[in-house]
Design a protein around this motif. Sequence first.
Motif, PDB file in Angstrom:
ATOM      1  N   ARG A  59      -6.019 -58.475 -32.574  1.00 39.18           N
ATOM      2  CA  ARG A  59      -4.875 -58.614 -31.516  1.00 39.18           C
ATOM      3  C   ARG A  59      -4.333 -57.308 -31.345  1.00 39.18           C
ATOM      4  NH1 ARG A  59      -1.453 -63.016 -33.168  1.00 39.18           N
ATOM      5  NH2 ARG A  59      -0.223 -62.065 -31.331  1.00 39.18           N
ATOM      6  N   ILE A  60      -4.124 -56.699 -32.496  1.00 40.83           N
ATOM      7  CA  ILE A  60      -3.447 -55.451 -32.346  1.00 40.83           C
ATOM      8  C   ILE A  60      -4.273 -54.565 -31.282  1.00 40.83           C
ATOM      9  CG2 ILE A  60      -2.713 -53.135 -33.602  1.00 40.83           C
ATOM     10  CD1 ILE A  60      -2.101 -55.176 -35.837  1.00 40.83           C
ATOM     11  N   ASP A  61      -5.561 -54.286 -31.781  1.00 39.38           N
ATOM     12  CA  ASP A  61      -6.592 -53.563 -30.867  1.00 39.38           C
ATOM     13  C   ASP A  61      -6.789 -54.024 -29.627  1.00 39.38           C
ATOM     14  OD1 ASP A  61      -6.884 -52.080 -33.527  1.00 39.38           O
ATOM     15  OD2 ASP A  61      -8.861 -53.049 -33.774  1.00 39.38           O
ATOM     16  N   GLU A  62      -6.810 -55.236 -29.471  1.00 42.27           N
ATOM     17  CA  GLU A  62      -6.841 -55.745 -27.918  1.00 42.27           C
ATOM     18  C   GLU A  62      -5.635 -55.304 -27.238  1.00 42.27           C
ATOM     19  OE1 GLU A  62      -6.644 -58.074 -24.662  1.00 42.27           O
ATOM     20  OE2 GLU A  62      -5.400 -58.504 -26.117  1.00 42.27           O
ATOM     21  N   ALA A  63      -4.465 -55.381 -27.715  1.00 39.17           N
ATOM     22  CA  ALA A  63      -3.256 -55.403 -26.882  1.00 39.17           C
ATOM     23  C   ALA A  63      -3.226 -53.916 -26.665  1.00 39.17           C
ATOM     24  CB  ALA A  63      -1.871 -55.814 -27.805  1.00 39.17           C
ATOM     25  N   ALA A  64      -3.439 -53.013 -27.770  1.00 39.97           N
ATOM     26  CA  ALA A  64      -3.248 -51.647 -27.661  1.00 39.97           C
ATOM     27  C   ALA A  64      -4.217 -51.072 -26.412  1.00 39.97           C
ATOM     28  CB  ALA A  64      -3.362 -50.895 -28.826  1.00 39.97           C
ATOM     29  N   GLY A  65      -5.503 -51.681 -26.370  1.00 37.24           N
ATOM     30  CA  GLY A  65      -6.482 -51.270 -25.361  1.00 37.24           C
ATOM     31  C   GLY A  65      -5.914 -51.642 -23.975  1.00 37.24           C
ATOM     32  N   ARG A  66      -5.000 -52.579 -23.763  1.00 31.38           N
ATOM     33  CA  ARG A  66      -4.732 -52.910 -22.515  1.00 31.38           C
ATOM     34  C   ARG A  66      -4.203 -52.094 -21.427  1.00 31.38           C
ATOM     35  NH1 ARG A  66      -1.309 -58.901 -23.290  1.00 31.38           N
ATOM     36  NH2 ARG A  66      -3.350 -59.867 -24.542  1.00 31.38           N
ATOM     37  N   VAL A  67      -3.148 -51.243 -21.932  1.00 32.67           N
ATOM     38  CA  VAL A  67      -2.452 -50.303 -21.260  1.00 32.67           C
ATOM     39  C   VAL A  67      -2.477 -48.773 -21.811  1.00 32.67           C
ATOM     40  CG1 VAL A  67      -0.769 -51.702 -20.378  1.00 32.67           C
ATOM     41  CG2 VAL A  67      -0.098 -50.639 -22.510  1.00 32.67           C
ATOM     42  N   SER A  68      -1.975 -47.789 -21.309  1.00 31.16           N
ATOM     43  CA  SER A  68      -2.201 -46.482 -21.870  1.00 31.16           C
ATOM     44  C   SER A  68      -1.291 -46.284 -23.138  1.00 31.16           C
ATOM     45  CB  SER A  68      -1.784 -45.483 -20.871  1.00 31.16           C
ATOM     46  OG  SER A  68      -0.438 -45.630 -20.682  1.00 31.16           O
TER      47      SER A  68
END
Length: 108
Positions: A59-68
């Motif tokens: 979930r950390i990786d997914e959230a970090a990939g959503r925005v710059s």
Amino acid sequence: MGRVVHLFGRIREAWDRSRTARRTEGSKEGTAGGGSRSHNLFEAAAAYVSACVEDDQDRIDEAAGRVSPEALSFGVNELACRAVIALARERRESPRDVARALLGLPTA
């Protein structure tokens, strides 16, 4: 206390991963600002922080990939400010004292 330091360490890691991914994407797409970055930065920050608290790397990786990374950093900063303000009101203390207490720092 240590969670806050750990959280910012994770933000730095996500920043590095995102920079690497953007370099790779940029060479493939040839254009900046693809549709994958159109998510709400506050939703991404909330998802990122809650995933860090729960130590859920996927979930950390997914959230970090959503925005710059810049937007994520801004969103996490805004979330921290709002959380400190809410806690300060709840505790009837100054935001400065609450922030220092959360970080385990002595009262100034």
